[in-house]
Design an enzyme around this catalytic site. Structure first.
Site, short mmCIF file in Angstrom:
data_model
loop_
_atom_site.label_atom_id
_atom_site.label_comp_id
_atom_site.label_asym_id
_atom_site.label_seq_id
_atom_site.Cartn_x
_atom_site.Cartn_y
_atom_site.Cartn_z
N GLU A 59 14.13 -15.50 0.53
CA GLU A 59 14.73 -16.29 1.24
C GLU A 59 13.89 -17.22 1.25
O GLU A 59 14.43 -18.37 1.65
CB GLU A 59 14.81 -16.46 2.65
CG GLU A 59 16.00 -14.92 2.90
CD GLU A 59 15.81 -14.31 4.51
OE1 GLU A 59 15.29 -14.56 5.32
OE2 GLU A 59 15.78 -12.95 4.20
N ASP A 74 1.07 -1.58 -0.01
CA ASP A 74 0.00 -0.32 -0.19
C ASP A 74 1.15 1.19 -0.10
O ASP A 74 1.59 1.38 0.38
CB ASP A 74 -0.82 -0.10 1.63
CG ASP A 74 -1.98 1.23 1.49
OD1 ASP A 74 -2.87 1.24 0.43
OD2 ASP A 74 -2.36 1.96 2.39
C1 GLC Z 1 -4.31 3.05 -0.79
C2 GLC Z 1 -5.26 2.22 -0.58
C3 GLC Z 1 -6.42 2.93 -0.23
C4 GLC Z 1 -6.03 3.66 0.77
C5 GLC Z 1 -5.45 4.49 1.69
C6 GLC Z 1 -4.66 5.12 2.60
O1 GLC Z 1 -4.44 4.40 -1.78
O2 GLC Z 1 -6.09 1.90 -1.86
O3 GLC Z 1 -7.41 1.87 0.10
O4 GLC Z 1 -7.07 4.60 1.50
O5 GLC Z 1 -4.40 3.60 0.64
O6 GLC Z 1 -4.12 3.63 3.22
#
Ligand code: GLC
Length: 540
Positions: free
Chosen positions: A248, A205
């Site tokens: 790993e 993310d």
């Molecule tokens: C990314 C995710 C989204 C989330 C954001 C904050 O863009 O896809 O859904 O709100 O990160 O974590």
């Protein structure tokens, strides 16, 4: 899982499970691990290779799981760690890999580290794991700099002792300090925790946001070429270390980055051989239904990836953007706001959008590389654009001061069966089942898995047929394509051996090339002609 000759992630079809909306196993109105387990046979018969599962960790759910309080625990809303382990094992017996989300840019404000940071006070080692600063102005009442949160408002919140902390997203998502060795050690340990439990990789993310300019300069004073928090060069050191951790473990564990960069070259930098394996191709997602633009983005993708040897990914929808059946049903210009959400102008023509979505499925599934399928796109679900304001839950709605309705419209629960909402999303309970967390439209009975199964004209059967062929046909998956000469508005390419994909994005009928016979088409082919917004896979 055994590794075949080419690593799986170079050509996988990865199905995105937005867990709270996929299937509810325990009847509380929210999707969960039990629901995913009960639907593994469906996913197997659909023909997907892997599941990317949105965050399932312990979380107060301020941003639906993207605010993680404990990276080694499953949120009780979704189940238990034992259930997650069982899911990983069962999915593997079906030949399906599991790729959870990992959220390294920020934790929840309820994470043990952040609570300790608040308790320990200014200047403490606990605070150093996050980004705390004194405020500006005589009393420190002004935020430390001019950065805004992606969800609206300043990216800083003041705590009772007067310091401010950084959060690029909601105030419940404090940014971690990736200049701190503890943060590196913790995330490498979390990766190992899940790799040991058998996960096949991670979706990272906000992969481009982890490192901040230590001086935290105002955006207004931005100097030099690099942005103070997006896509800084130092971020690659983190992923080189993560790659070593993944390597790993046996069985080709792989990362996919959610990285928004200014140029394709900057994206390629994430995919160097000692870095991450793949990244979402958002340029493709953001391209309108237009042959010239799509061809440009496809070509740019390959020339960018060619420099690092990474495979392409093709993605049309996810949990942050308007569903593409609704997007493609609009002529209007687009605008991306808040967290990449899509603000439409004018109503969608869903018949048109669906025709295009069918053609787009055949286009993406025929391109070299991997493909992401967002749950429900195989059912042709549109964006739900008329959710009443009273049910909206995405924090974007509140944080934008009710100017952006946010992303709930693409997160509505999946309709499985039956005639009435929520269409088998939750188990039948004679005592009465809890309402789903977002209401499911009353007219979705024809869109359920049950209604579409066996209907040769349905979106679901198109996806099933395409995925089956994709697995069987030696030309599909990884490798290259050759464009064929075609008039404006037509995309036509060949793949070896003996495979041609033609997509008609013009307003005229288009005669199929000589010496070809259809393998699969997105609509009925009359007289050897493709209608506008139709696509076909052909054998030579
Ligand atoms: C990314 C995710 C989204 C989330 C954001 C904050 O863009 O896809 O859904 O709100 O990160 O974590």
């Amino acid at each position: 899982m055994p590794s075949t000759t080419a690593p799986w992630w170079r050509s996988a079809v990865i199905y995105q499970v937005y867990i709270r909306s996929f299937a509810d196993g325990n009847g509380d109105g929210v999707g969960d691990i039990a629901g995913i387990r009960s639907r593994l046979p469906y996913l197997k018969s659909l023909g997907v290779d892997a599941l990317w599962i949105n965050p399932w960790y312990k979380s107060p759910q301020a941003d639906h799981g993207y605010d993680v309080a404990d990276y080694r625990e499953i949120d009780p809303l979704f189940g238990t760690l034992a259930e997650a382990e069982a899911l990983i094992e069962e999915a593997h017996t079906h030949g399906i890999r599991i790729v959870p989300d990992i959220v390294p840019n920020h934790s929840s404000d309820q994470a043990a580290w952040f609570r300790a940071a608040l308790a320990a006070g200014p200047g403490s080692p606990e605070r150093a794991r996050y980004v705390f600063r004194p405020g500006r102005g005589p009393d420190g009442t002004l935020p430390p700099n001019d950065w805004d949160s992606r969800f609206g408002g300043p990216a800083w919140t003041r705590v009772p002792d007067g310091e401010w902390y950084l959060h690029l997203f909601t105030p419940q998502q404090p940014d971690l300090n990736w200049q701190h060795p503890d943060v590196h050690a913790e995330f490498e340990s979390v990766l190992r925790f899940w790799f040991e439990r058998g996960v096949d990789g991670f979706r990272i993310d906000v992969a481009h946001g982890l490192v901040k300019d230590p001086e935290l300069p105002d955006l207004a004073d931005r100097h030099g070429s690099m942005h103070p928090f997006w896509d800084r060069d130092e971020v690659h050191d983190i992923y080189r270390a993560w790659r070593k951790v993944a390597d790993e473990y046996p069985g080709d564990r792989a990362f996919v980055a959610e990285a928004w960069t200014d140029t394709p070259e900057r994206l390629a930098a994430y995919l160097r051989p000692d870095g991450l394996h793949t990244a979402f191709n958002f340029d493709f997602l953001m391209t309108d239904w237009n042959a010239k633009d799509l061809r440009t983005v496809i070509d740019d993708t390959f020339s960018m990836l060619g420099t690092v040897g990474a495979p392409a990914t093709w993605v049309m929808s996810n949990h942050d953007v308007m569903r593409h059946a609704s997007r493609y049903g609009r002529k209007a210009a687009k605008k991306w706001v808040a967290n990449e959400s899509y603000v439409p102008a004018g109503p969608a023509d869903l018949e048109l959008g669906t025709r295009r979505a069918r053609a787009a499925a055949l286009l993406t599934l025929a391109l070299p590389g991997g493909v992401y399928v967002y749950q429900g796109e195989e059912l042709g679900l549109p964006e739900v654009e008329d959710l009443p304001e009273s049910v909206l839950q995405d924090p974007v709605w509140e944080h934008s001061g009710h100017t952006d309705r946010g992303r709930d419209g693409c997160r509505v629960p999946i309709p499985w069966s039956g005639q009435t909402a929520p269409y088998g999303f939750s188990p039948e309970d004679p005592e009465g089942t809890a309402a789903p967390w977002l209401p499911v439209p009353a007219d979705w009975a024809p869109r359920t898995v049950q209604a579409q199964t066996g209907d040769a004209t349905s979106m679901l059967e198109l996806y099933r047929a395409a995925l089956l062929l994709r697995h069987k046909h030696p030309a599909l998956g990884d490798s290259t394509l050759t464009w064929l000469d075609a008039p404006a508005g037509i995309l036509a390419f060949r793949r070896e051996p003996d495979f041609v994909c033609v997509v008609n994005l013009s307003t005229e009928q288009y005669r199929l090339p000589e010496h070809t016979s259809p393998l699969l088409a997105s609509g009925f082919i009359e007289n050897n002609h493709l209608a506008p917004d139709q696509a076909a896979w052909l054998a030579l």
